[in-house]
Scaffold this active site. Structure first.
Site, mmCIF file in Angstrom:
data_model
loop_
_atom_site.group_PDB
_atom_site.id
_atom_site.type_symbol
_atom_site.label_atom_id
_atom_site.label_comp_id
_atom_site.label_asym_id
_atom_site.label_seq_id
_atom_site.Cartn_x
_atom_site.Cartn_y
_atom_site.Cartn_z
ATOM 1 N N HIS A 75 34.406 6.839 9.627
ATOM 2 C CA HIS A 75 33.879 5.597 9.039
ATOM 3 C C HIS A 75 34.484 5.421 7.646
ATOM 4 C CE1 HIS A 75 30.582 4.532 11.822
ATOM 5 N NE2 HIS A 75 30.631 5.810 12.119
ATOM 6 N N CYS B 285 35.331 4.154 14.667
ATOM 7 C CA CYS B 285 34.402 4.997 15.428
ATOM 8 C C CYS B 285 34.287 4.520 16.881
ATOM 9 C CB CYS B 285 33.056 5.093 14.711
ATOM 10 S SG CYS B 285 32.187 6.594 15.217
ATOM 11 N N LEU B 286 33.224 3.816 17.243
ATOM 12 C CA LEU B 286 33.163 3.317 18.619
ATOM 13 C C LEU B 286 34.393 2.434 18.892
ATOM 14 C CD1 LEU B 286 31.278 3.174 21.194
ATOM 15 C CD2 LEU B 286 30.638 0.926 20.361
ATOM 16 N N THR C 263 6.899 -19.580 -13.463
ATOM 17 C CA THR C 263 6.877 -18.177 -13.904
ATOM 18 C C THR C 263 5.659 -17.407 -13.378
ATOM 19 O OG1 THR C 263 5.635 -18.683 -15.915
ATOM 20 C CG2 THR C 263 8.028 -18.798 -16.073
ATOM 21 N N LYS C 264 4.705 -18.128 -12.758
ATOM 22 C CA LYS C 264 3.451 -17.488 -12.363
ATOM 23 C C LYS C 264 3.636 -16.288 -11.424
ATOM 24 C CE LYS C 264 -0.147 -19.577 -13.209
ATOM 25 N NZ LYS C 264 -0.650 -19.777 -14.562
ATOM 26 N N PRO C 265 4.463 -16.415 -10.362
ATOM 27 C CA PRO C 265 4.607 -15.238 -9.492
ATOM 28 C C PRO C 265 5.083 -13.992 -10.257
ATOM 29 C CG PRO C 265 5.593 -17.162 -8.457
ATOM 30 C CD PRO C 265 5.235 -17.566 -9.863
ATOM 31 N N GLU D 27 34.920 2.898 5.968
ATOM 32 C CA GLU D 27 34.252 1.857 5.168
ATOM 33 C C GLU D 27 33.321 2.446 4.111
ATOM 34 O OE1 GLU D 27 33.689 2.538 8.339
ATOM 35 O OE2 GLU D 27 31.617 2.202 8.970
ATOM 36 N N ILE E 288 0.838 -1.204 0.000
ATOM 37 C CA ILE E 288 0.000 0.000 0.000
ATOM 38 C C ILE E 288 0.872 1.253 0.000
ATOM 39 C CG2 ILE E 288 -1.633 1.362 1.392
ATOM 40 C CD1 ILE E 288 -2.804 -1.291 2.341
HETATM 41 N N1 GLN Z 1 28.362 5.885 19.983
HETATM 42 C C1 GLN Z 1 29.555 6.557 19.620
HETATM 43 C C2 GLN Z 1 29.346 8.053 19.441
HETATM 44 O O1 GLN Z 1 28.248 8.493 19.269
HETATM 45 C C3 GLN Z 1 30.163 5.960 18.358
HETATM 46 C C4 GLN Z 1 29.291 6.100 17.151
HETATM 47 C C5 GLN Z 1 29.686 5.198 16.035
HETATM 48 O O2 GLN Z 1 30.374 4.190 16.236
HETATM 49 N N2 GLN Z 1 29.253 5.501 14.841
HETATM 50 O O3 GLN Z 1 30.294 8.795 19.473
#
Ligand code: GLN
Length: 540
Positions: free
Chosen positions: A509, A383-384, A190-192, A511, A150
């Protein structure tokens, strides 16, 4: 040339790889030298994905300009090698917010505000804005959800209208469906797919291309049947089986003629497909000479998509190292109970401690980092993960017992991680972190600077907490190197431990910026170090 629009919808079931299909189609056009702007249209009411739980929804992907988006934007960036922006993610929440704000301002004064035309006009305007901003030859817009939901109706109506607005030659519809097999003989059904196409036609959209996810190779009769019942030319019924690596999907599509079909259908100038680089990287991915196993400790590892960009960055990092990277996912709180960290890290060549929020499992992460530091196992904190590395060092090397982050406990004796000053007054949870790309200066001759091959870099961020400057001196006195700082020296961005083969952590980050054709230098460095450590251990 007028901008061309390709709309990708999904049918039958969710989770059939519509994002990868969209991204792969984008790759085919990028290989022909076209400027492609991907967009994700998501029917949920959240204004962005930033407040969504990674357990439920997978990773929150962050763009250069700081949008918190659906993880499909990560696929687009990686496959198409483009940077998405805030405009690349359009949710129902964002659309309705704009419409309601306009109504309050009085923009529609006197009018009744309705789904058609006001909501659909807003969707169309947001899509076309991206085309203009990114000077796109081709816009590829993927509509989240499955045809028949929907909530996606206004989006489907908007893309239907766009054909009338912009013309047949400038718009095309790609429908990604599933062709299941049933019974002991794996009979292809093929029906779906037929039903899904009927549903789409009911809305007024006739697909130009069908991408059929199927476990087995579809025989010609099956393709002919789908073509006949769904009104799609045979050469536009593209079969898509599971492959060893998702990066092979563009090659499969190209070999099935999708790139040429789409170019011709949209009247794009005929250009050769330059797939050589891509073919090479897929070849390396499929035939690696080496292999390492990296443990990734995180809080949401039970959802395979919660750390999607980290998983992909590790795959990319294997390519220049000619190395397959196996990942062992470790749920951080298991390290605090049922699984001893020593045991969990046995036979592991490298450790990543990933991003996260909240206190659950942090002691497990800290323990894992201690083991990696003491046993000279290559370690990379994100990060963390960096914040935990600083806590571990403060506690175990600097003698600051009970050191912690203010995010985890209220008044730790040594708050080595504390709230960013600009976060002190923030109360809203949405889009309120330190988000997006920031510059960072790296210290000459540090491992970080060597890996990047530069001393001025930028990376994307998503956090509220930072290293407390009151403890910088103490950490440095005891040997931790602050290898990266913000240009105003206010924020610690990267740390490393020099008396270790590879102990690097970043507040950012990285990544999100890794691409299969351009592995991120930090991930590349980690995999190289892991490989060296494995080879050294084998000699012992
Ligand atoms: N929680 C941590 C902060 O806010 C790390 C955040 C994270 O890993 N993206 O600083």
């Amino acid at each position: 040339m007028a901008t061309k629009y390709i709309f990708v919808t999904g049918g039958v079931v969710s989770g059939i790889g519509k994002g990868v299909a969209t991204a792969s189609l984008g790759r085919l056009l990028r290989n022909r030298g076209f400027t492609v702007a991907p967009i994700k249209l998501d029917p949920y009411i959240n204004v962005d994905a930033g407040t969504m739980n990674p357990f439920q929804h997978g990773e929150v992907f962050v763009t250069e300009d700081g949008a918190e988006t659906d993880l499909d934007l990560g696929h687009y960036e990686r496959f198409m090698d483009v940077n998405c922006s805030k405009g690349s993610s359009v949710t129902a929440g964002k659309v309705y917010k704009n419409v309601i704000e306009a109504e309050r301002r009085g923009d529609y004064l006197g009018g009744t505000v309705q789904v058609i035309p006001h909501v659909t006009n807003e969707i169309k305007a947001l899509v076309q804005k991206v085309a203009i901003e990114q000077e796109a030859d081709v816009v590829i817009a993927e509509i989240g959800g499955t045809v028949g939901d929907i909530e996606s109706l206004p989006f489907l109506e908007a893309i239907r209208q766009m054909r009338t607005d912009l013309g047949y030659e400038n718009t095309m519809y790609v429908h990604v469906t599933m062709v299941p097999t049933v019974g002991p003989w794996h009979e292809v059904k093929t029906k779906p797919t037929q039903h899904s196409v009927y549903k789409l036609r009911e809305i007024g959209i006739a697909p130009d291309v069908l991408v059929c996810r199927c476990e087995v190779v579809m025989e010609t009769e099956v393709i002919e049947k789908i073509s006949l019942f769904c009104g799609v030319p045979k050469e536009a019924v593209i079969q898509s089986q599971n492959l060893d690596t998702v990066y092979e999907v563009p090659l499969m599509y190209e070999d099935l003629g999708l790139g040429d079909f789409v170019s011709k259908r949209l009247g794009l100038e005929h250009r050769p497909d330059q797939m050589e680089e891509w073919r090479k990287l897929v070849h390396t991915l499929k035939n690696p000479s080496n292999e390492v196993t990296i443990a990734v400790v995180g809080k949401y590892t039970s959802n395979g998509d919660a750390y999607k960009s980290i998983a992909e960055a590790l795959v990319h990092a294997g390519i220049p190292n000619d190395c397959k990277v196996n990942v062992k996912w470790i749920e951080s709180d298991t390290l605090e109970g049922e699984l001893s960290p020593e045991y969990a890290l046995k036979d592991i060549d490298g450790l990543v401690v990933g991003p996260g929020f909240g206190g659950r499992g942090i002691e497990g992460k800290i323990e894992a980092i201690r083991i990696a530091r003491e046993s000279e196992m290559p370690f990379f904190g994100i990060c963390l993960g960096m914040q935990m590395a600083v806590i571990e060092y403060a506690r175990n090397i600097c003698g600051l017992a009970g050191a912690n982050s203010e995010e985890m406990v209220q008044h730790p004796p040594y708050p080595v991680i504390h709230l960013l000053p600009e976060q002190k007054e923030v109360t809203d949870k949405g889009a309120s972190m330190r988000l997006g790309s920031y510059p960072c200066n790296l210290v000459h001759d540090t491992l970080s600077a060597k890996l990047y091959g530069a001393t001025r870099i930028t990376e994307r961020h998503r956090h509220r907490y930072e290293v407390n400057n009151d403890f910088r001196e103490k950490l440095q006195e005891q040997g931790m190197i602050i290898s990266g700082v913000s240009p105003d020296y206010r924020l610690v961005e990267m740390v490393e431990v020099p008396a270790h083969p590879f102990f690097v952590a970043t507040q950012a980050h990285p990544e999100f910026k890794s691409r299969p054709n351009r592995a991120h230098p930090l991930f590349q460095g980690l995999v190289k170090a892991a490989l060296e450590s494995k080879q050294k251990a084998a000699l012992k």
